[in-house]
Design a protein around this motif. Sequence first.
Motif: not given
Length: 371
Positions: A254-279
């Motif tokens: 209800d609050y997390i969507t997992y896409l798996g491999y995403c071929s449309n990364m531009l669409g992904f990036y446009k859909s988010i308001d920030c990116l968290v990189m926890p590596s």
Amino acid sequence: MAIIDTKILHIIDTLGLGGAQRIVKDIVEHAYFFETSIVYALRAKDNEISINHQNVFICASQSKYSLMPLEELRELITKEQITVLHCHLFRSQVMGYWLKKRYFPHIKLIFHEHGQIVASDDYNPIMDKLYVQFMRHSVKQVNCYIAVSQAIVQALVARAAIPEKQISTLLNFVDLSKFSLEKKESSKKLSISQAKQKFVVGYAGRIVKRKGWREFLQMAEKLQQIAPEQFFFLMAGEGTERALLEKQLVEKTDYITYLGYCSNMLGFYKSIDCLVMPSYFEGLPMVQLEVMALGVPLITADGLGMTEVAIAQKEALYFPVKNVAMMVEKVQFIAQNPHFAQEMSNDAVKKASQFGLENYVRKLRQIYASL
């Protein structure tokens, strides 16, 4: 730009979904800078990137330990009169080392170090020790080590005793023809109904432990408890721990969507308001450069290899590795301070413009010419 008289063979384990593969793809697709550029993958894999180039060969065997590539590579090197072996990742480096030592003593050998010198993805201590020992042993055959960050240079020197004079630092790049504000604005958002009217936090990376996906889920759970109507979380990536991730997401859809491999990364990036990189660590993450180039606010761990591009508080926000509480705090800060986030994004776009593919290829040409 003049073409150089160098015949390069890129050897890589597979053309699977990973940063090293993407680097090879972009180098080879810009191969008009070189007289001959060829890619050889040591084994086939189900999910592979596509390289738009005529000289791409994939060994039919899917075995990690097949000797079939050895003979095929011998024939290819001889037929094409290859002058440089450019090896990416462990098995390719072993193959390149053996080819030079046994059959082609005068060929130039490059080991492109993408980050394994720090640790293996699965933190296998036996594999890690084997890799470090191999790198130590390889020094007499290798003409040049390419390190993707200064942190990797230091790791090569400290762990594998590689002489610093044999190492060339070549920071990773972002293809500005694909990742730019103009491309982002012209792209379409992903259609995810739950994300509407919410602040969307993104994760993009392989689903393996050291990429920090567990900590990302913990952060998401805490933010959901704090403000259940404010945030939504979007995850993209493939990896060996996918099944484990999907199991943990069963009650969080209800609050997390997992896409798996995403071929449309531009669409992904446009859909988010920030990116968290926890590596926990990276060589030098291309995802960082992509979101910076697109003006997406970046919140990133301060692990090895992750702090060499973006300036803290100016072009990105940093948090200590594995510190979930600080991740939560940084996301809340960006969500509550849109003016600061916009200024940070503007500065990040300017910084990313310095890391274009053209500059990268120019520096790579200089390395080839130095051999």
